[in-house]
Design an enzyme around this catalytic site. Structure first.
Site, mmCIF file in Angstrom:
data_model
loop_
_atom_site.group_PDB
_atom_site.id
_atom_site.type_symbol
_atom_site.label_atom_id
_atom_site.label_comp_id
_atom_site.label_asym_id
_atom_site.label_seq_id
_atom_site.Cartn_x
_atom_site.Cartn_y
_atom_site.Cartn_z
ATOM 1 N N THR A 273 0.842 -1.207 0.000
ATOM 2 C CA THR A 273 0.000 0.000 0.000
ATOM 3 C C THR A 273 0.874 1.253 0.000
ATOM 4 O O THR A 273 0.641 2.181 -0.774
ATOM 5 C CB THR A 273 -0.952 -0.006 1.215
ATOM 6 O OG1 THR A 273 -1.874 -1.085 1.052
ATOM 7 C CG2 THR A 273 -1.718 1.291 1.343
ATOM 8 N N TYR B 14 5.529 -0.949 8.059
ATOM 9 C CA TYR B 14 4.994 0.420 8.051
ATOM 10 C C TYR B 14 6.132 1.428 7.915
ATOM 11 O O TYR B 14 6.116 2.276 7.018
ATOM 12 C CB TYR B 14 4.223 0.638 9.354
ATOM 13 C CG TYR B 14 3.537 1.982 9.472
ATOM 14 C CD1 TYR B 14 2.407 2.282 8.718
ATOM 15 C CD2 TYR B 14 4.003 2.954 10.369
ATOM 16 C CE1 TYR B 14 1.760 3.503 8.847
ATOM 17 C CE2 TYR B 14 3.355 4.170 10.507
ATOM 18 C CZ TYR B 14 2.239 4.446 9.747
ATOM 19 O OH TYR B 14 1.603 5.657 9.884
HETATM 20 P P1 NAD Z 1 -6.820 5.261 9.156
HETATM 21 O O1 NAD Z 1 -6.483 3.814 9.224
HETATM 22 O O2 NAD Z 1 -8.030 5.739 9.855
HETATM 23 O O3 NAD Z 1 -6.901 5.751 7.650
HETATM 24 C C1 NAD Z 1 -6.252 5.109 6.594
HETATM 25 C C2 NAD Z 1 -7.253 4.988 5.449
HETATM 26 O O4 NAD Z 1 -6.595 4.377 4.321
HETATM 27 C C3 NAD Z 1 -8.438 4.088 5.805
HETATM 28 O O5 NAD Z 1 -9.630 4.706 5.410
HETATM 29 C C4 NAD Z 1 -8.168 2.821 5.005
HETATM 30 O O6 NAD Z 1 -9.358 2.102 4.691
HETATM 31 C C5 NAD Z 1 -7.458 3.383 3.800
HETATM 32 N N1 NAD Z 1 -6.625 2.393 3.116
HETATM 33 C C6 NAD Z 1 -5.746 1.512 3.659
HETATM 34 N N2 NAD Z 1 -5.162 0.781 2.707
HETATM 35 C C7 NAD Z 1 -5.682 1.211 1.521
HETATM 36 C C8 NAD Z 1 -5.486 0.831 0.183
HETATM 37 N N3 NAD Z 1 -4.632 -0.152 -0.161
HETATM 38 N N4 NAD Z 1 -6.196 1.465 -0.786
HETATM 39 C C9 NAD Z 1 -7.067 2.448 -0.468
HETATM 40 N N5 NAD Z 1 -7.310 2.832 0.796
HETATM 41 C C10 NAD Z 1 -6.618 2.231 1.778
HETATM 42 O O7 NAD Z 1 -5.526 6.035 9.680
HETATM 43 P P2 NAD Z 1 -5.265 7.594 9.897
HETATM 44 O O8 NAD Z 1 -4.848 7.761 11.290
HETATM 45 O O9 NAD Z 1 -6.393 8.412 9.379
HETATM 46 O O10 NAD Z 1 -3.981 7.793 8.988
HETATM 47 C C11 NAD Z 1 -4.049 8.401 7.700
HETATM 48 C C12 NAD Z 1 -2.644 8.556 7.154
HETATM 49 O O11 NAD Z 1 -1.871 9.352 8.034
HETATM 50 C C13 NAD Z 1 -1.911 7.222 6.998
HETATM 51 O O12 NAD Z 1 -1.164 7.255 5.800
HETATM 52 C C14 NAD Z 1 -0.985 7.194 8.181
HETATM 53 O O13 NAD Z 1 0.180 6.465 7.922
HETATM 54 C C15 NAD Z 1 -0.682 8.682 8.381
HETATM 55 N N6 NAD Z 1 -0.305 8.951 9.771
HETATM 56 C C16 NAD Z 1 -1.232 8.942 10.776
HETATM 57 C C17 NAD Z 1 -0.830 9.187 12.082
HETATM 58 C C18 NAD Z 1 -1.800 9.212 13.229
HETATM 59 O O14 NAD Z 1 -1.374 9.414 14.360
HETATM 60 N N7 NAD Z 1 -3.092 9.081 13.027
HETATM 61 C C19 NAD Z 1 0.529 9.419 12.368
HETATM 62 C C20 NAD Z 1 1.433 9.369 11.323
HETATM 63 C C21 NAD Z 1 1.018 9.164 10.019
#
Ligand code: NAD
Ligand code: UDP
Length: 339
Positions: A119, A172
């Protein structure tokens, strides 16, 4: 518009196109693709950009995201919801791409680690290819995990990190590091207009109750009167950013001039131990839950805190404005209504 977007500039850095591929903006309105838009952060970003009048395409495979996260937007004339997996190419004409698709909680990204790497890496290649073809700006949601278990504290962007390449978190961490590499190479080689933000722990409404991350776990446990599970002795630290502060930083970053690529840290520099977080959540929920201790997961970073001076300098003095107590109260309110 630059004649040849890949021609070297006088500084020797490969320059980028200055505007998107000829699409006309109506009153500044843009067509924006948000991958992972039905997830926790993505849904807040969709909401913000639709409210600003942009045409938003929310793409998601619903692995960890949910349609209910964007329930309020479904039916809005500026909003489209697309079921698609970023590991396969997607073709659309857009001005901007926010690439968020990737499970973010350790439980979910370790569920199918090979898919997690696919992904991050194939998703980045497909979305960068799209951005290259339509000359869109593209922002990568990278992570503080690229610093691994950091030997430098707080973490500035020029710290290269301390990441285990073969551990349980590597799918990751290394996936996101490789995505950053791809972003920089598409910038240098093809002049794609990229932006990279490194997001530190972010919390808020619409985190999933079974997400497994610490803020949602502690709040759900406290509200249900279950034991609050601290992994290890609770002395490890994290810095928690409320989601609205992050979304503001991401939008500001997308709107920076083309020579600003990042990476730029976006996080809240206030640092807390997990023990103090558990006590605060217990107090704010008025819960009688017991605090209990469980084994620390492998490769769990000891300390994490962003150096946000670059974001402050480049993003119009951006800094988080939501104190932990205030953000937690909003998040507790959300879980109280939805559990
Ligand atoms: P989340 O899991 O709620 O959101 C991720 C979204 O991506 C989900 O809706 C999921 O269904 C979708 N997804 C996963 N694999 C997919 C694929 N192959 N194709 C299409 N959609 C796909 O997580 P989040 O907390 O909202 O994180 C969003 C982004 O921010 C991510 O990339 C994450 O790595 C990054 N991030 C988040 C945090 C945090 O603290 N929340 C910290 C660092 C980075
Ligand atoms: N953590 C904890 N109890 C939980 C969930 C997590 O003590 O129920 C700890 C975890 O071991 C880590 C910190 O809280 O030290 C933050 O974990 P999270 O999964 O939220 O984020 P990350 O480790 O990716 O920063």
């Amino acid at each position: 518009m630059t004649e040849n977007p890949t021609a070297p500039t006088t500084t020797g850095v490969y320059g980028a196109a200055e505007s998107s591929g000829g699409r006309s903006y109506r009153n500044g309105m843009k067509r924006i693709l948000i991958t992972g838009g039905a997830g926790f952060i993505g849904s807040h970003l969709c909401e913000r950009l639709v409210a600003e009048g942009h045409d938003v395409i929310c793409l998601d495979n619903y692995f960890t995201g949910r349609k209910t996260n964007v329930r309020e937007l479904i039916g809005h004339h500026n909003f489209e919801l697309v079921r698609h997996d970023v590991t396969t190419p997607y073709f659309v004409e857009v001005d901007e791409v926010y690439n968020l698709a990737c499970p973010a909680s350790p439980i979910h990204y370790q569920y199918n680690p090979i898919k997690t790497t696919k992904t991050s890496v194939m998703g980045a290649i497909n979305m960068l290819g799209l951005a290259k073809r339509v000359k869109a700006r593209i922002l990568q949601a990278s992570t503080s995990e690229v610093y691994g278990d950091p030997a430098v504290h707080p973490q500035p962007e020029d710290y290269w990190g301390n990441v285990n390449p073969i551990g349980l978190r590597s799918c990751y961490d290394e996936g996101k590091r490789c995505a950053e590499t791809l972003f920089m190479d598409y910038y240098r080689q093809n002049g794609v207009r990229i932006k990279i933000v490194r997001i530190f722990n972010t919390y808020g409404p619409r985190m999933s109750a079974n997400d497994g991350r610490v803020v949602s776990n502690f709040i759900v446990q406290a509200l249900r009167g279950e034991d609050i599970t601290i992994y290890g002795d609770g002395s490890q630290t994290r810095s928690f950013q409320y989601v609205d502060d992050l979304v503001e930083g991401m939008v500001r970053m997308m709107n920076t001039p083309d020579d600003i690529t990042g990476p730029v840290n976006l996080g809240n520099p206030d640092e807390f131990t997990m023990l103090s977080l558990a006590s605060l959540i217990k107090e704010l929920t008025g819960s009688s839950s017991e605090i209990v201790f469980r084994p620390l997961p492998a490769d769990d970073p000891r300390q994490r805190k962003p150096d946000i001076s670059l974001a402050h300098e480049l993003l119009d003095q951006w800094q988080p404005v939501t104190p932990l107590r205030e953000g937690l109260l909003k998040t507790i309110d959300y879980f109280d209504k939805t559990l």
